[in-house]
Design a protein around this motif. Structure first.
Motif, PDB file in Angstrom:
ATOM      1  N   THR A  72       0.832  -1.193   0.000  1.00 60.00           N
ATOM      2  CA  THR A  72       0.000   0.000   0.000  1.00 60.00           C
ATOM      3  C   THR A  72       0.874   1.254   0.000  1.00 60.00           C
ATOM      4  N   VAL A  73       0.234   2.382  -0.234  1.00 63.76           N
ATOM      5  CA  VAL A  73       0.935   3.667  -0.155  1.00 63.76           C
ATOM      6  C   VAL A  73       1.553   3.834   1.234  1.00 63.76           C
ATOM      7  N   ALA A  74       0.774   3.544   2.269  1.00 65.01           N
ATOM      8  CA  ALA A  74       1.264   3.685   3.643  1.00 65.01           C
ATOM      9  C   ALA A  74       2.464   2.781   3.901  1.00 65.01           C
ATOM     10  N   GLN A  75       2.433   1.564   3.390  1.00 64.50           N
ATOM     11  CA  GLN A  75       3.549   0.645   3.584  1.00 64.50           C
ATOM     12  C   GLN A  75       4.810   1.131   2.875  1.00 64.50           C
ATOM     13  N   HIS A  76       4.647   1.737   1.709  1.00 65.94           N
ATOM     14  CA  HIS A  76       5.808   2.335   1.025  1.00 65.94           C
ATOM     15  C   HIS A  76       6.433   3.428   1.889  1.00 65.94           C
ATOM     16  N   LEU A  77       5.591   4.254   2.491  1.00 62.46           N
ATOM     17  CA  LEU A  77       6.101   5.350   3.313  1.00 62.46           C
ATOM     18  C   LEU A  77       6.865   4.811   4.527  1.00 62.46           C
ATOM     19  N   VAL A  78       6.334   3.778   5.155  1.00 64.61           N
ATOM     20  CA  VAL A  78       7.013   3.175   6.308  1.00 64.61           C
ATOM     21  C   VAL A  78       8.353   2.571   5.878  1.00 64.61           C
ATOM     22  N   LEU A  79       8.347   1.887   4.731  1.00 60.59           N
ATOM     23  CA  LEU A  79       9.576   1.272   4.221  1.00 60.59           C
ATOM     24  C   LEU A  79      10.653   2.318   3.973  1.00 60.59           C
ATOM     25  N   PHE A  80      10.270   3.405   3.322  1.00 59.11           N
ATOM     26  CA  PHE A  80      11.256   4.441   3.003  1.00 59.11           C
ATOM     27  C   PHE A  80      11.622   5.255   4.245  1.00 59.11           C
TER      28      PHE A  80
ATOM     29  N   GLU B 149       3.684  13.281   5.101  1.00 54.61           N
ATOM     30  CA  GLU B 149       2.263  13.602   5.241  1.00 54.61           C
ATOM     31  C   GLU B 149       1.935  14.933   4.566  1.00 54.61           C
ATOM     32  N   SER B 150       2.852  15.895   4.660  1.00 48.16           N
ATOM     33  CA  SER B 150       2.649  17.177   3.993  1.00 48.16           C
ATOM     34  C   SER B 150       2.607  16.997   2.474  1.00 48.16           C
ATOM     35  N   LEU B 151       3.487  16.160   1.947  1.00 48.04           N
ATOM     36  CA  LEU B 151       3.523  15.911   0.507  1.00 48.04           C
ATOM     37  C   LEU B 151       2.253  15.206   0.033  1.00 48.04           C
ATOM     38  N   LEU B 152       1.757  14.276   0.839  1.00 46.76           N
ATOM     39  CA  LEU B 152       0.501  13.597   0.500  1.00 46.76           C
ATOM     40  C   LEU B 152      -0.632  14.616   0.332  1.00 46.76           C
ATOM     41  N   GLY B 153      -0.669  15.591   1.242  1.00 53.18           N
ATOM     42  CA  GLY B 153      -1.688  16.625   1.153  1.00 53.18           C
ATOM     43  C   GLY B 153      -1.480  17.544  -0.024  1.00 53.18           C
ATOM     44  N   ARG B 154      -0.251  17.976  -0.223  1.00 56.52           N
ATOM     45  CA  ARG B 154       0.049  18.894  -1.332  1.00 56.52           C
ATOM     46  C   ARG B 154      -0.271  18.253  -2.681  1.00 56.52           C
ATOM     47  N   LEU B 155       0.047  16.974  -2.813  1.00 57.05           N
ATOM     48  CA  LEU B 155      -0.158  16.262  -4.077  1.00 57.05           C
ATOM     49  C   LEU B 155      -1.550  15.631  -4.178  1.00 57.05           C
TER      50      LEU B 155
ATOM     51  N   LEU C 191       7.234  10.567  -6.513  1.00 54.87           N
ATOM     52  CA  LEU C 191       7.788  11.869  -6.159  1.00 54.87           C
ATOM     53  C   LEU C 191       7.870  12.036  -4.642  1.00 54.87           C
ATOM     54  N   THR C 192       6.842  11.585  -3.933  1.00 57.71           N
ATOM     55  CA  THR C 192       6.838  11.677  -2.475  1.00 57.71           C
ATOM     56  C   THR C 192       7.993  10.893  -1.870  1.00 57.71           C
TER      57      THR C 192
ATOM     58  N   ALA D 212      10.804  10.233  -3.220  1.00 59.68           N
ATOM     59  CA  ALA D 212      12.067  10.906  -3.535  1.00 59.68           C
ATOM     60  C   ALA D 212      12.297  12.146  -2.688  1.00 59.68           C
ATOM     61  N   LEU D 213      11.197  12.733  -2.186  1.00 59.30           N
ATOM     62  CA  LEU D 213      11.278  14.012  -1.476  1.00 59.30           C
ATOM     63  C   LEU D 213      11.168  13.904   0.041  1.00 59.30           C
ATOM     64  N   MET D 214      10.686  12.775   0.566  1.00 56.13           N
ATOM     65  CA  MET D 214      10.303  12.722   1.973  1.00 56.13           C
ATOM     66  C   MET D 214      11.483  12.860   2.937  1.00 56.13           C
ATOM     67  N   HIS D 215      12.715  12.648   2.454  1.00 59.21           N
ATOM     68  CA  HIS D 215      13.885  12.840   3.326  1.00 59.21           C
ATOM     69  C   HIS D 215      14.553  14.196   3.097  1.00 59.21           C
ATOM     70  N   ASP D 216      13.881  15.069   2.311  1.00 57.95           N
ATOM     71  CA  ASP D 216      14.348  16.443   2.089  1.00 57.95           C
ATOM     72  C   ASP D 216      15.781  16.478   1.560  1.00 57.95           C
ATOM     73  N   PRO D 217      16.029  15.894   0.384  1.00 60.18           N
ATOM     74  CA  PRO D 217      17.405  15.796  -0.133  1.00 60.18           C
ATOM     75  C   PRO D 217      17.982  17.145  -0.540  1.00 60.18           C
ATOM     76  N   ASP D 218      19.295  17.219  -0.568  1.00 60.60           N
ATOM     77  CA  ASP D 218      19.983  18.430  -1.023  1.00 60.60           C
ATOM     78  C   ASP D 218      19.932  18.561  -2.539  1.00 60.60           C
TER      79      ASP D 218
END
Length: 219
Positions: free
Chosen positions: A96-104, A117-123, A146-147, A149-155
């Motif tokens: 699931t989407v939630a399981q992907h988020l936990v994995l990453f 969670e902010s990205l989920l809302g924005r997108l 995209l979420t 790739a972005l959830m760890h706030d990369p440089d």
């Protein structure tokens, strides 16, 4: 990080050291030279685009920059963390989407899901948390891609055809997110064959004949 000698300058102020640099990248496949001494230097706080015809070597260049593909010659230098959004979402279709988020979250060693969670809302796909990735539309899979790739706030964020399959509203949100990253000193590199509007880019380059050249941008 160090700087690469002889890299392609993109018009940014002197002293802004590149966070992503490449020098003399070459790569051939079956005798065909795809990259022929590619040079690149991108500083923090910029949105850059690389365009070119299909088959010009854009994805090959991105894979070399990521370290996924070894060049025949040349070197790549990174400063800081990076995120990657591939053209084809790399998802486990049974999760699931939630399981992907936990994995990453575990992979990135994050202490909070706040940014995800902010990205989920924005997108606009928070309602899909319980859905398996395989049941999502192509556009929603790209939102998840995209979420992640972005959830760890990369440089540095590297994206291959990132707005493929996105609706107009999500396309606008994508560029808002990119601008926010740029304004916070991050670097965004978009690799695409289609540039409907060059204004979001600080520098726009084209890959042709195995080499990069600056063709536009707002700086």
């Amino acid at each position: 990080m160090g700087t690469a000698e002889g890299v392609l300058e993109t018009g940014f102020a002197a002293g802004n050291r590149p966070v992503l640099a490449a020098a003399g990248l070459s790569k051939s496949f079956r005798g065909r030279r795809v990259l022929d001494g590619v040079d690149l230097a991108l500083p923090g706080g910029c949105i850059a685009g690389i365009t070119g015809e299909n088959g010009s070597g854009k994805t090959t260049l991105l894979r070399v920059l990521l370290g996924d593909l070894r060049p025949d010659a040349g070197r790549v230098l990174f400063g800081g963390s990076y995120g990657h959004c591939p053209q084809v979402p790399v998802l486990n279709l049974s999760l699931t989407v939630a399981q992907h988020l936990v994995l990453f979250r575990t992979a990135y060693r994050l202490t909070s899901m706040e940014r995800a969670e902010s990205l989920l809302g924005r997108l606009n796909f928070a309602s899909c948390l319980a859905q398996e990735a395989g049941t999502l539309s192509g556009g929603t899979q790209q939102k998840l891609n995209l979420t992640l790739a972005l959830m760890h706030d990369p440089d540095v964020l590297l994206l291959d055809e990132p707005y493929q399959g996105l609706d107009h509203e999500t396309y606008q949100v994508f560029w808002e997110l990119a601008a926010e990253l740029r304004d916070r000193g991050k670097t965004v590199l978009v690799v695409t064959h289609f540039v409907p509007d060059s204004t979001p880019f600080d520098v726009l380059l084209t890959l042709s004949g195995g080499r990069l050249a600056v063709v536009g941008g707002t700086r």
